[in-house]
Design an enzyme around this catalytic site. Sequence first.
Site, mmCIF file in Angstrom:
data_model
loop_
_atom_site.group_PDB
_atom_site.id
_atom_site.type_symbol
_atom_site.label_atom_id
_atom_site.label_comp_id
_atom_site.label_asym_id
_atom_site.label_seq_id
_atom_site.Cartn_x
_atom_site.Cartn_y
_atom_site.Cartn_z
ATOM 1 N N ALA A 87 3.738 -6.282 8.850
ATOM 2 C CA ALA A 87 2.989 -7.483 9.169
ATOM 3 C C ALA A 87 1.678 -7.024 8.431
ATOM 4 C CB ALA A 87 3.307 -6.998 10.505
ATOM 5 N N LYS A 88 0.956 -5.982 7.920
ATOM 6 C CA LYS A 88 0.227 -5.234 7.632
ATOM 7 C C LYS A 88 -0.201 -6.171 6.339
ATOM 8 C CE LYS A 88 -1.426 -2.254 10.611
ATOM 9 N NZ LYS A 88 -2.070 -2.821 11.474
ATOM 10 N N ASP A 89 1.255 -7.133 5.719
ATOM 11 C CA ASP A 89 0.558 -7.981 4.616
ATOM 12 C C ASP A 89 -0.159 -8.671 5.199
ATOM 13 O OD1 ASP A 89 2.317 -6.426 3.145
ATOM 14 O OD2 ASP A 89 3.929 -8.026 2.122
ATOM 15 N N THR A 148 -1.217 -0.943 6.552
ATOM 16 C CA THR A 148 -2.002 -1.205 5.569
ATOM 17 C C THR A 148 -2.261 -0.926 4.059
ATOM 18 O OG1 THR A 148 -2.844 -1.464 7.951
ATOM 19 C CG2 THR A 148 -4.408 -2.087 6.778
#
Length: 346
Positions: A47-49, A79
């Site tokens: 999800a950090k993209d 991240t």
Amino acid sequence: MEKKIAAVDNVLALIGNTPLVRLNRITESLSGNFYAKVEAFNPGHSAKDRIALHIIEEAERKGILSPGDTIIETTSGNTGFSIAMVSIVKGYKCILAVSSKSSPDKIDMLRSMGANVYVCPAHVSADDPRSYYQVAKRLHKETKGSIYINQYFNELNIDAHYKSTGPEIWEQTNGRITHLIACSGTGGTISGTARYLKEQNAGIRIIGVDAFGSVLKKFHETGELDESEIYPYRIEGLGKNMIPSATDFDVIDKYIKVSDEESAHTARELSRTEGIFAGYTCGAVMQAIKQLDADGEFNENSQVVAIFPDHGSRYMSKIYSDDWMEAQGFLGNKEVEETPKVQMVK
């Protein structure tokens, strides 16, 4: 007319619009309908993209970043990988201060993506000069032409998910979602997604997943940062020993804590039952769902969305290693017997 080649310009175009996958076997005994927002389908496998691209492009738009500059960040691994990936494509240098709790797999991945990595002790206070927060700040001061992302205190962390993850879930569920279950670390994912969903339907239940050894649950309930709650735990990217301003506690209805051991086993169970090669925090979210069901949180009409933050490949030397699990005291005889064996044929 000649047809165009069906290709995206670069991997960054693949960020977002991740699938919603129904959970079946692992939820058979639970009340309700359960879906996983599988963020491992992002090109950087987490999800950090979303926040890496959003924060860096905002810095470009404001003229803070110039070609050849250096991007500095603190990270438990995911991240950092996303920032390193975006930096490569956009032509920036990357320096990452990483917690020693991060798996060797994650650290190797960061180096393979061209990042300079500083591994900092995990079990020190946030204001200790050796902590990855303070190391990143020092590196920022020492590095000319650098910016410090500072995801824990960056409102853009929330904004990225408000603009992407929230609308995607609302559309994918046709507005029928009743519960969102998500890990809370920096708080950007749960806060941004929750803000959007609450604007569409204030009745949606937002439940944050915290770790034993973290201060977030008690702070949400009392407004007190209780340092006596802080002790070492193994889950990466979940919980905190300080209060990140990137967490909007007002949009979170409740927190639930999960243990290192149960989360590890539940991640492995996801792989065996759903074919989803899940990261440690995915196991934590699924474990929270089991506990919430036992507490009567759901009924047969519940439409529950769980955000699965990352991919199991980042934990090969941890939760997917029997040796590591054994060293933590997480493997009993039954679990060892159920683990598939590797046999050499001579």
